[in-house]
Design a protein around this motif. Structure first.
Motif, PDB file in Angstrom:
ATOM      1  N   VAL A 561      23.374   6.976  46.974  1.00 27.16           N
ATOM      2  CA  VAL A 561      24.476   6.023  46.866  1.00 27.16           C
ATOM      3  C   VAL A 561      25.714   6.706  46.281  1.00 27.16           C
ATOM      4  N   ARG A 562      26.831   6.514  46.937  1.00 27.96           N
ATOM      5  CA  ARG A 562      28.112   7.043  46.482  1.00 27.96           C
ATOM      6  C   ARG A 562      29.084   5.877  46.312  1.00 27.96           C
ATOM      7  N   PHE A 563      29.817   5.855  45.199  1.00 28.43           N
ATOM      8  CA  PHE A 563      30.796   4.807  44.936  1.00 28.43           C
ATOM      9  C   PHE A 563      32.209   5.353  45.062  1.00 28.43           C
ATOM     10  N   ARG A 564      33.102   4.482  45.502  1.00 25.16           N
ATOM     11  CA  ARG A 564      34.533   4.782  45.427  1.00 25.16           C
ATOM     12  C   ARG A 564      35.276   3.501  45.080  1.00 25.16           C
ATOM     13  N   LEU A 565      36.020   3.530  43.990  1.00 23.45           N
ATOM     14  CA  LEU A 565      36.835   2.393  43.581  1.00 23.45           C
ATOM     15  C   LEU A 565      38.276   2.637  43.985  1.00 23.45           C
ATOM     16  N   VAL A 566      38.938   1.576  44.469  1.00 25.74           N
ATOM     17  CA  VAL A 566      40.331   1.657  44.904  1.00 25.74           C
ATOM     18  C   VAL A 566      41.151   0.702  44.059  1.00 25.74           C
ATOM     19  N   SER A 567      42.130   1.218  43.369  1.00 22.39           N
ATOM     20  CA  SER A 567      42.973   0.384  42.508  1.00 22.39           C
ATOM     21  C   SER A 567      44.097  -0.258  43.307  1.00 22.39           C
ATOM     22  N   ASP A 568      44.658  -1.319  42.749  1.00 21.50           N
ATOM     23  CA  ASP A 568      45.803  -2.025  43.356  1.00 21.50           C
ATOM     24  C   ASP A 568      45.513  -2.431  44.792  1.00 21.50           C
ATOM     25  N   ALA A 569      44.325  -2.977  45.019  1.00 25.69           N
ATOM     26  CA  ALA A 569      43.944  -3.429  46.356  1.00 25.69           C
ATOM     27  C   ALA A 569      43.317  -4.811  46.260  1.00 25.69           C
ATOM     28  N   ASP A 570      43.269  -5.509  47.386  1.00 25.61           N
ATOM     29  CA  ASP A 570      42.684  -6.845  47.463  1.00 25.61           C
ATOM     30  C   ASP A 570      41.377  -6.772  48.239  1.00 25.61           C
ATOM     31  N   HIS A 571      40.738  -7.921  48.393  1.00 27.50           N
ATOM     32  CA  HIS A 571      39.456  -7.961  49.097  1.00 27.50           C
ATOM     33  C   HIS A 571      39.597  -7.480  50.544  1.00 27.50           C
ATOM     34  N   ASN A 572      40.755  -7.727  51.162  1.00 21.89           N
ATOM     35  CA  ASN A 572      40.979  -7.317  52.548  1.00 21.89           C
ATOM     36  C   ASN A 572      41.434  -5.871  52.678  1.00 21.89           C
ATOM     37  N   MET A 573      41.650  -5.192  51.556  1.00 19.69           N
ATOM     38  CA  MET A 573      42.162  -3.817  51.565  1.00 19.69           C
ATOM     39  C   MET A 573      43.477  -3.729  52.341  1.00 19.69           C
ATOM     40  N   THR A 574      44.394  -4.646  52.045  1.00 18.69           N
ATOM     41  CA  THR A 574      45.654  -4.723  52.774  1.00 18.69           C
ATOM     42  C   THR A 574      46.564  -3.513  52.563  1.00 18.69           C
ATOM     43  N   PRO A 575      46.771  -3.018  51.324  1.00 14.20           N
ATOM     44  CA  PRO A 575      47.702  -1.898  51.131  1.00 14.20           C
ATOM     45  C   PRO A 575      47.290  -0.657  51.921  1.00 14.20           C
ATOM     46  N   ALA A 576      48.294   0.129  52.329  1.00 13.82           N
ATOM     47  CA  ALA A 576      48.035   1.312  53.151  1.00 13.82           C
ATOM     48  C   ALA A 576      47.116   2.308  52.448  1.00 13.82           C
ATOM     49  N   HIS A 577      47.287   2.479  51.128  1.00 19.32           N
ATOM     50  CA  HIS A 577      46.446   3.463  50.427  1.00 19.32           C
ATOM     51  C   HIS A 577      44.980   3.032  50.405  1.00 19.32           C
ATOM     52  N   ALA A 578      44.736   1.718  50.425  1.00 19.99           N
ATOM     53  CA  ALA A 578      43.358   1.225  50.436  1.00 19.99           C
ATOM     54  C   ALA A 578      42.687   1.529  51.776  1.00 19.99           C
ATOM     55  N   ASN A 579      43.402   1.281  52.863  1.00 16.65           N
ATOM     56  CA  ASN A 579      42.856   1.603  54.178  1.00 16.65           C
ATOM     57  C   ASN A 579      42.640   3.099  54.340  1.00 16.65           C
ATOM     58  N   ALA A 580      43.561   3.893  53.770  1.00 18.43           N
ATOM     59  CA  ALA A 580      43.418   5.346  53.857  1.00 18.43           C
ATOM     60  C   ALA A 580      42.145   5.807  53.148  1.00 18.43           C
ATOM     61  N   ALA A 581      41.816   5.167  52.032  1.00 15.26           N
ATOM     62  CA  ALA A 581      40.602   5.518  51.297  1.00 15.26           C
ATOM     63  C   ALA A 581      39.362   5.212  52.128  1.00 15.26           C
ATOM     64  N   VAL A 582      39.370   4.085  52.829  1.00 11.64           N
ATOM     65  CA  VAL A 582      38.231   3.721  53.673  1.00 11.64           C
ATOM     66  C   VAL A 582      38.061   4.735  54.801  1.00 11.64           C
ATOM     67  N   VAL A 583      39.146   5.074  55.469  1.00 13.03           N
ATOM     68  CA  VAL A 583      39.077   6.039  56.572  1.00 13.03           C
ATOM     69  C   VAL A 583      38.583   7.397  56.066  1.00 13.03           C
ATOM     70  N   GLU A 584      39.041   7.783  54.898  1.00 10.68           N
ATOM     71  CA  GLU A 584      38.626   9.067  54.334  1.00 10.68           C
ATOM     72  C   GLU A 584      37.119   9.112  54.094  1.00 10.68           C
ATOM     73  N   GLU A 585      36.558   8.014  53.578  1.00  9.33           N
ATOM     74  CA  GLU A 585      35.118   7.991  53.312  1.00  9.33           C
ATOM     75  C   GLU A 585      34.306   7.933  54.599  1.00  9.33           C
ATOM     76  N   ILE A 586      34.790   7.186  55.588  1.00 11.94           N
ATOM     77  CA  ILE A 586      34.091   7.155  56.883  1.00 11.94           C
ATOM     78  C   ILE A 586      34.088   8.548  57.504  1.00 11.94           C
ATOM     79  N   SER A 587      35.243   9.207  57.463  1.00 11.70           N
ATOM     80  CA  SER A 587      35.358  10.554  58.026  1.00 11.70           C
ATOM     81  C   SER A 587      34.410  11.520  57.320  1.00 11.70           C
ATOM     82  N   ARG A 588      34.381  11.448  55.996  1.00 14.35           N
ATOM     83  CA  ARG A 588      33.528  12.353  55.225  1.00 14.35           C
ATOM     84  C   ARG A 588      32.063  12.209  55.629  1.00 14.35           C
ATOM     85  N   LEU A 589      31.598  10.947  55.722  1.00 15.10           N
ATOM     86  CA  LEU A 589      30.190  10.729  56.044  1.00 15.10           C
ATOM     87  C   LEU A 589      29.888  11.081  57.499  1.00 15.10           C
ATOM     88  N   ALA A 590      30.774  10.675  58.425  1.00 10.76           N
ATOM     89  CA  ALA A 590      30.530  10.964  59.841  1.00 10.76           C
ATOM     90  C   ALA A 590      30.474  12.464  60.094  1.00 10.76           C
TER      91      ALA A 590
END
Length: 598
Positions: A561-590
């Protein structure tokens, strides 16, 4: 288990399959042919969508309208404007509004080609209705009528209302709802460029834009005097206007999660259109395209139908060059379409394709553009059906030799991904975003609407200090009793978390936590990599802490299990930096699961 929901059973005609994905120019769309048993029609309907959050809310409404038209023998096409939905971005050498008007022209011709019909009725909603009327002078011959559904009369007023609407939505999400200072317009993470905003503000809908030789079906919103006035102005200009009452319009565009689809309105619109479309065979032989694909220098996107009777729809996004990692299947969230909140899934897929990673995004049963099942409940969130749809997606891609597979999703989409991973060995990894439920608790009511879930106490405290909250309370926009109940639930959970550890298996909460721990342990034994991403104040993180302890982020329950917390974000991950964090983690694992490709 009782599943609370505002989605009631539909009386709409159920299709045997989902609509056909098609593309033209830079646009992606869905063509729904007429049902074979229905009386034939030489008239087809082009459904013109609005823009922004309203378009998100109307996906199911438009799909059901297409289903009803098909049952009456009338084919239809609905599509995404350039820069929206699944379409490619608009060309930069002309204004975005001009590309939208050109897209209506191209869509009209595509519909004629695909259906064989030479007569077309334009059915537009909101800003889409205004653009349909504005496009009339440039359209080819054969447009016989219009269905104007809650049209926009003043682009300037529409822009102002859109800004206010976003402020309300953003307040509920706990993020800033201010508009950019460069003159652009934003709502729900979707943004119109300053030039486009300026062009739309200058746009108006007037009765003299509607030729007298066109039949008009006009959906008037109850209590809207300007709708009544406009209908009378069209009649005075010589138009044949058939009016209907658009009851339930406000509930329709409120939120796809809690919306109520006005089925009776859809039926009446379809009846009026059928009446305006004579019974006759299509004038030409329909042309069936080989595939629905959009290609750029970095990716190719192909629309697919899959599952039993081709009732599900999805988009396969593949890199133009060699694939270099595992294929990622992104499950949609809530009742949003698979393009994702703020079009985040589309943008993620195309960014990942640039890295050589293929992705597949799709709509679950009875969500957005996928068809319903006659025997199934219209409520699909957190059900076995949602998991079965995901399994069908895996099987579809397995047939294309696209494994191994990483599953990703947010909230209810992450629940389905987690559940499938427990039983399907083809799942090689998980990236779950703001997940609230890992295992359903059979002793508790399951609420689809995440806004009714108790949020962290810190969030309630922050909102209480926000002056905008007081203003909303005074305007009657806040359900104070519901908020109070949620705060009490949050307090009760925290108190219970201090007591239940001493009760062992006597406490239902402990038995449920044991089921969750067992599920995590099962994935750990398979050494299946599991990445958990949370906004740092998300309710899902608090739920996980109640199960594994407050230090779960620093001390994960297992090595996989790996955790990543994103600050200044909402449940929908609306801010651009939040979406970038999600893409980065998907890329890393894939990339970590890459296998040699032939």
């Amino acid at each position: 288990m009782h599943l609370a929901s505002n989605h009631e059973p539909s009386k709409i005609a159920l299709p045997a399959h989902a609509a056909e994905p098609i593309c033209f120019g830079v646009c992606a769309g869905f063509f729904m042919p007429a049902q074979d048993a229905a009386p034939p029609s030489g008239t087809a309907v082009l459904i013109v969508s609005p823009w922004g959050f309203e378009d998100v809310c109307l996906r199911k409404f438009h799909r059901q309208l297409a289903d009803e038209l098909a049952a009456r023998g009338v084919p239809s096409l609905r599509f995404d404007f350039p820069g929206a939905g699944n379409s490619l971005d608009a060309p930069r050498d002309i204004s975005e509004l001009e590309t939208w008007l050109n897209a209506i022209t191209q869509a009209t011709q595509a519909l004629k080609t695909r259906s064989g019909c030479e007569k077309i009725i334009l059915a537009g909603h909101g800003l889409g209705a205004t653009l349909a009327a504005k496009a009339l002078p440039r359209l080819p011959d054969g447009v016989t009528g219009l269905a104007l559904l809650a049209p926009v009369y003043s682009g300037r007023l529409w822009a102002r209302e859109t800004g206010l609407w976003w402020k309300i939505i953003a307040t509920d999400l706990g993020i800033s709802g201010t508009q950019p200072e460069d003159g652009s317009l934003t709502i729900a993470g979707l943004t119109l460029a300053p030039e486009t905003t300026k062009d739309i503000k200058a746009t108006k809908l007037t009765a003299d834009m509607i030729p007298a030789d066109k039949s008009v079906i006009f959906a008037c919103r109850p209590g809207r005097e300007n709708d009544t006035v406009f209908a009378e102005e069209m009649r005075a200009a010589g138009c044949n206007v058939a009016s209907i009452a658009f009851k339930g319009h406000e509930a329709l565009i409120a939120n796809p999660l809690v919306q109520k689809i006005p089925n009776d309105v859809i039926t009446e619109i379809a009846d009026k259109i059928r009446k305006a479309a004579p019974v006759e065979k299509p004038q030409k032989t329909p042309s069936v395209p080989a595939a629905a694909a959009l290609t750029t220098g970095g990716f190719t996107e192909t629309g697919l139908r899959f599952g039993k009777n081709n009732r599900l729809t999805g988009i396969l996004c593949e890199p133009v060059g060699p694939r270099t990692g595992a294929t990622v299947i992104i499950h949609s969230t809530s009742y949003e379409r698979s393009t994702g909140w703020a079009r985040s899934t589309v943008e993620a897929a195309r960014k990942l394709a640039a890295e050589g990673i293929a992705t597949f995004r799709f709509d679950s049963t009875n969500v957005a553009d996928s068809a319903p099942l006659p025997e199934a409940s219209p409520r699909v969130l957190y059900t076995d059906l949602q998991v079965a749809d995901l399994k069908s997606a895996v099987s579809t891609l397995e047939e294309r030799n696209m494994g191994p597979f990483v599953l990703s999703g947010r909230c209810s989409g992450s629940y389905a991904s987690f559940q499938l991973a427990l039983t399907d060995s083809r799942v090689a990894g998980l990236v779950l975003v703001n997940n609230i439920i890992f295992v359903r608790d059979p002793t508790k009511e399951l609420v689809e609407d995440v806004t009714k879930v108790a949020r962290p106490l810190e969030e309630y405290s922050a909102r209480a200090r926000d002056p905008e909250t007081l203003k909303r309370i005074l305007r009657g926009e806040v359900d104070i009793p519901a908020a109070a109940r949620n705060m009490l639930r949050s307090v009760a959970k925290r108190v219970a978390s201090k007591i239940t550890p001493f009760l062992g298996s006597l406490a239902a909460e402990n038995r449920h936590n044991a089921r969750i721990a067992a599920a995590f342990n099962m994935l750990a034994q398979r050494d299946l990599p599991l990445t958990l991403i949370y906004a740092d104040n998300d309710v899902g993180l608090e739920q996980l802490q109640l199960t594994f302890g407050n230090q779960v982020v620093d001390n994960p329950p297992a090595a996989n299990v790996r955790f990543r917390l994103v600050s200044d974000a909402d449940h929908n991950m609306t801010p651009a930096h939040a979406n970038a964090a999600v893409v980065e983690e998907i890329s890393r694992l894939a990339h970590s699961l890459a296998v040699p490709r032939k």
